[in-house]
Design an enzyme around this catalytic site. Structure first.
Site, short mmCIF file in Angstrom:
data_model
loop_
_atom_site.label_atom_id
_atom_site.label_comp_id
_atom_site.label_asym_id
_atom_site.label_seq_id
_atom_site.Cartn_x
_atom_site.Cartn_y
_atom_site.Cartn_z
N GLU A 124 0.84 -1.20 0.00
CA GLU A 124 0.00 0.00 0.00
C GLU A 124 0.87 1.25 0.00
O GLU A 124 1.89 1.30 0.70
CB GLU A 124 -0.89 -0.03 1.26
CG GLU A 124 -1.86 1.13 1.37
CD GLU A 124 -2.81 0.98 2.57
OE1 GLU A 124 -3.26 -0.14 2.87
OE2 GLU A 124 -3.07 2.01 3.22
N ASP A 146 0.33 5.38 0.48
CA ASP A 146 -0.73 6.26 0.97
C ASP A 146 -0.42 7.74 0.95
O ASP A 146 0.64 8.15 1.43
CB ASP A 146 -0.97 6.00 2.48
CG ASP A 146 -1.63 4.69 2.76
OD1 ASP A 146 -2.59 4.36 2.06
OD2 ASP A 146 -1.16 4.01 3.68
N GLU A 181 -2.64 10.49 2.98
CA GLU A 181 -3.82 10.69 3.84
C GLU A 181 -3.79 12.12 4.36
O GLU A 181 -2.83 12.54 4.99
CB GLU A 181 -3.79 9.72 5.03
CG GLU A 181 -4.03 8.29 4.62
CD GLU A 181 -3.83 7.32 5.79
OE1 GLU A 181 -4.70 6.47 5.99
OE2 GLU A 181 -2.81 7.43 6.48
#
Ligand code: NAG
Ligand code: NAG
Ligand code: NAG
Ligand code: NAG
Length: 295
Positions: A103, A105, A107
């Site tokens: 993953e 990311d 955010e």
């Protein structure tokens, strides 16, 4: 300069800027993406070239790419929820739907009106994350669209804000660091994270400000698409490292000198948390930390 030459120049400049912006062609959402959840909290604008996710007490929403990818230079243009967005998380990431998942990311952790929004990045490889780096931005990400990009090839992963590299995660498999290698989907979500997002979870979502809305554009995908269920097949994923993909060419194997300079400046000035420096969570410095300087 005669007029024809001038207009030619203008066209060239527009094309170049268009590319920098994340693609000259405004592609509708539904060519490459589906709504993943919160259907009734998704609004299509500009003939499907812009999407608005909203979040209230009932639900947030999210969308994802129809296909999985094995490499690419991924981007979305995002405008974050304005006003009081404490507790609200807007996310743009790549993720494999596997047990030991990979993953990458972005955010965005919302905040009280007037306080800075934090951009948190993370990298998971084979299920292992705990690699947060956080930044404050040098502009107001709620005021307008900005381009957030993730480069992923065999050599490095780079997170960009507009055209500025803010984080590099190199392929350090030769010193034993796992590197994302599974087919990943592109996802974007808007959700309530007030258990941890703002002031470590002490500042809660102010529901009287709902609905919170985040807007997305730039739905063309520069990625090496893989057939469904191919994430276990090494050879198929390796085919995504082929040099016919422009993001695998040598100028994308490491940051060039100019980019490395801005990279270092931005990190010195705007990074306010780095897992590499957090001895309470990582008593031993993680091995990749010594060599992610972008060089
Ligand atoms: C996308 O939506 C438009 C209208 O909203 C429709 O005409 C088109 O067929 C759709 N395309 C895909 C690939 O679903
Ligand atoms: C990482 O780099 C090594 C060479 O050092 C290469 O053999 C390997 O395929 C790369 N790993 C991934 C997951 O891309
Ligand atoms: C929540 O938002 C409302 C409306 O903007 C404001 O009047 C109120 O003070 C806010 N509550 C908190 C706890 O910040
Ligand atoms: C694995 C693989 O095919 N990598 C290729 C990526 O592209 C460069 C050229 O730009 C090749 O040299 C690599 O072999």
């Amino acid at each position: 300069m005669d007029f024809r030459r001038l207009s030619f120049l203008v066209v060239v400049v527009v094309i170049v800027l268009g590319v920098v912006d994340g693609g000259p062609v405004p592609v509708p959402f539904n060519v490459s993406y589906n709504v993943a959840w919160g259907n009734d909290h998704v609004l299509f604008l500009d003939q499907g070239r812009q999407v608005q996710l909203s979040m209230d007490l009932h639900s947030g929403a999210g969308f994802e790419s129809k296909l999985s990818y094995g490499s690419g230079f991924f981007h979305l243009r995002i405008k974050l929820p304005n006003r009081d967005s404490a507790g609200v998380i807007t996310a743009f990431y790549l993720r494999s739907k596997t047990d030991h998942h990979d993953e990458l990311d972005f955010e965005f952790l919302g905040n009280k009106e007037g306080k800075p929004i934090t951009l948190q990045t993370n990298v998971f490889a084979n299920g292992q994350g705990d690699r947060e780096q956080r930044f404050h931005l040098w502009f107001d990400p709620t005021a307008d669209f900005h381009t957030y990009k993730i480069l992923w090839n065999e050599h490095q992963i780079v997170f960009y804000v507009d055209n500025i590299p803010i984080r590099v995660f190199k392929n350090n498999t030769k010193i034993g660091v796992m590197y994302p290698a599974q087919a990943m989907q592109i996802e974007a979500t808007l959700w309530d994270g007030d258990s941890w997002a703002t002031d470590g979870g002490r500042t809660k979502t102010n529901w009287s400000c709902a609905p919170f809305t985040a807007n997305f554009r730039g739905f063309n995908v520069d990625g090496c698409a893989l057939p469904p269920q191919s994430s276990d097949d090494d050879d198929v994923v390796r085919s995504c490292y082929d040099s016919k993909y422009w993001w695998n060419q040598s100028k994308f194997w490491k940051l060039g000198r100019k980019y490395r300079q801005v990279y270092e400046q931005v990190r010195n000035k705007y990074m306010n948390y780095d897992y590499c420096d957090d001895r309470s969570r990582h008593p031993v410095v993680p091995p990749e930390c010594a060599s992610n300087g972008g060089g």
